[in-house]
Design a protein around this motif. Structure first.
Motif, PDB file in Angstrom:
ATOM      1  N   SER A 178      60.676  37.357  54.088  1.00 37.08           N
ATOM      2  CA  SER A 178      59.590  38.253  53.707  1.00 37.08           C
ATOM      3  C   SER A 178      59.473  38.274  52.188  1.00 37.08           C
ATOM      4  CB  SER A 178      59.865  39.665  54.245  1.00 37.08           C
ATOM      5  OG  SER A 178      61.006  40.223  53.588  1.00 37.08           O
ATOM      6  N   TRP A 215      55.427  32.479  48.788  1.00 35.81           N
ATOM      7  CA  TRP A 215      55.259  33.757  48.112  1.00 35.81           C
ATOM      8  C   TRP A 215      55.302  33.554  46.582  1.00 35.81           C
ATOM      9  CZ3 TRP A 215      53.332  37.334  50.883  1.00 35.81           C
ATOM     10  CH2 TRP A 215      53.767  37.617  52.179  1.00 35.81           C
ATOM     11  N   GLU A 250      47.139  44.076  53.254  1.00 34.61           N
ATOM     12  CA  GLU A 250      47.825  42.866  52.789  1.00 34.61           C
ATOM     13  C   GLU A 250      48.088  43.024  51.283  1.00 34.61           C
ATOM     14  OE1 GLU A 250      45.124  39.783  53.927  1.00 34.61           O
ATOM     15  OE2 GLU A 250      45.657  39.906  56.052  1.00 34.61           O
ATOM     16  N   PHE A 263      48.584  38.630  51.861  1.00 32.68           N
ATOM     17  CA  PHE A 263      49.149  38.688  53.203  1.00 32.68           C
ATOM     18  C   PHE A 263      50.029  39.927  53.298  1.00 32.68           C
ATOM     19  CE2 PHE A 263      47.717  34.481  54.069  1.00 32.68           C
ATOM     20  CZ  PHE A 263      47.829  34.296  55.440  1.00 32.68           C
ATOM     21  N   PHE A 267      55.439  39.388  56.432  1.00 29.16           N
ATOM     22  CA  PHE A 267      55.376  38.030  56.957  1.00 29.16           C
ATOM     23  C   PHE A 267      56.435  37.177  56.246  1.00 29.16           C
ATOM     24  CE2 PHE A 267      51.151  37.306  59.226  1.00 29.16           C
ATOM     25  CZ  PHE A 267      51.079  38.625  59.660  1.00 29.16           C
ATOM     26  N   THR A 268      56.880  36.144  56.952  1.00 27.09           N
ATOM     27  CA  THR A 268      57.907  35.264  56.362  1.00 27.09           C
ATOM     28  C   THR A 268      57.272  33.938  55.939  1.00 27.09           C
ATOM     29  OG1 THR A 268      58.523  34.426  58.535  1.00 27.09           O
ATOM     30  CG2 THR A 268      59.780  36.314  57.696  1.00 27.09           C
TER      31      THR A 268
END
Length: 279
Positions: A178, A215, A250, A263, A267-268
Motif C-alpha cells: 500500500s 506509487w 482516491e 488511487f 491499493f497495493t
C-alpha cells in the motif's frame, strides 16, 4: 731575480775597478821609489831638474789616477741608475698586472655574489612552492579518500538495486504494498517516496518503471484537493493523466505510462524510493 743578478754584476764591476786603481797606485808608488833613489844618487844641479820632472810625472800620474777614479765612479753610477730604472719599470709592470688581476678578481667576486643571491632567491621560491604542493597534495589525498568512501557507499547502494540520476538515488520495488507501507519501506532506508520536480525526472521514473503502476510521494490526505509532496511542499506542476485526479476517495498518487493518477491509498502497487546521493 733580475735585481739580484744586476746587483751581482755591479759588485763585479766595482771589484774590477778597485783592482785597476790598486795597480795604478802600485805603479805610482814604484815610480816614486825609483825617482827618489835616482835623485839620491845624482848631483845637486841635476837634482832640481830631476825634481821638477819627477813632480810633473807625479802630478800627471795623480791626474790619470783621478780621471780613472772619476770614470769608474761615473760608470758605476750609470750602471746602478740603469739597473734601478729597469727594476722600477719591472715593478711598475708588476703593479699594473697585480692591479688588473685584483680588478678581475673583484669583478668575479661581484658576479659570484649576484649568482649566489639569485640561487638563494630561487631556493626560497622552490621551497615555498614545495610546501604549497605538499599542502595541496594533502588536501587532494583527503579528497580522494573521501571520494573513494563515497564511491564505496554508492557501490553498496547500487548493489541493493539503487539507480543514480543527477543528485539522487532511486529504488524501484519488485513487490507490491500500500501507499503507507511503501513509504515506510523507504523511510526505514533513509529515503522517501519519489518527488518528481521536472520533466527530466518524470521521464527517468517512467523509464525505470516501464508500464507498471508505481506509487509516488504525492497525496491530498490532509486537505482534499490540495496535493502535497511527502516533504510537505505543495505540488506546483504535475504530469497528470487526462481526467486525473477524479475521485475524492482516491487520496494517493501513482504514475504509469499515460501519466499520474489518483488511487485509494490501500491499493497495493510497486513503489519508487528516492534519497539524496550525499546521504
Amino acid at each position: 731575480m733580475s735585481g739580484i743578478v744586476n746587483d751581482s754584476m755591479d759588485e763585479g764591476s766595482i771589484m774590477d775597478s778597485e783592482d785597476r786603481i790598486e795597480r795604478i797606485v802600485d805603479i805610482y808608488i814604484s815610480a816614486e821609489a825609483r825617482l827618489t833613489s835616482y835623485l839620491s844618487s845624482s848631483g845637486s844641479d841635476g837634482v832640481k831638474v830631476r825634481s821638477s820632472r819627477a813632480a810633473a810625472v807625479c802630478l800627471g800620474l795623480l791626474c790619470v789616477l783621478l780621471l780613472t777614479a772619476v770614470i769608474v765612479l761615473c760608470f758605476h753610477i750609470n750602471t746602478k741608475s740603469t739597473n734601478y730604472t729597469q727594476e722600477r719599470q719591472q715593478l711598475l709592470t708588476k703593479i699594473t698586472n697585480l692591479t688588473e688581476e685584483r680588478d678581475q678578481l673583484l669583478t668575479n667576486n661581484m658576479n659570484l655574489t649576484e649568482e649566489r643571491d639569485q640561487l638563494l632567491i630561487r631556493n626560497e621560491n622552490l621551497t615555498s612552492e614545495r610546501q604549497l604542493l605538499i599542502f595541496q597534495n594533502g588536501n587532494l589525498t583527503k579528497e580522494r579518500d573521501q571520494l573513494k568512501s563515497e564511491e564505496n557507499e554508492l557501490q553498496k547502494r547500487f548493489a541493493d538495486g539503487w539507480k543514480c540520476h543527477q543528485s539522487s538515488l532511486y529504488f524501484i520495488s519488485s513487490e507490491m504494498k500500500s501507499w503507507t507501507e511503501s513509504r515506510r519501506y523507504c523511510t526505514e532506508r533513509a529515503a522517501d517516496l519519489v518527488i518528481i520536480n521536472n520533466i527530466e525526472e518524470q521521464d527517468f521514473v517512467k523509464n525505470i518503471s516501464g508500464v507498471a503502476n508505481v506509487w509516488i510521494g504525492l497525496t491530498d490526505t490532509d486537505v482534499e484537493g490540495t496535493w502535497k509532496w511527502v516533504d510537505g511542499s505543495n505540488m506546483t506542476s504535475g504530469f497528470w493523466e487526462t481526467g486525473q485526479p477524479n475521485t475524492e476517495e482516491e487520496d494517493c498518487a501513482l504514475t504509469h505510462s499515460p501519466g499520474w493518477a489518483d488511487f485509494p491509498c490501500g491499493f497495493t502497487f510497486k513503489w519508487i524510493c528516492e534519497k539524496s546521493i550525499f546521504k
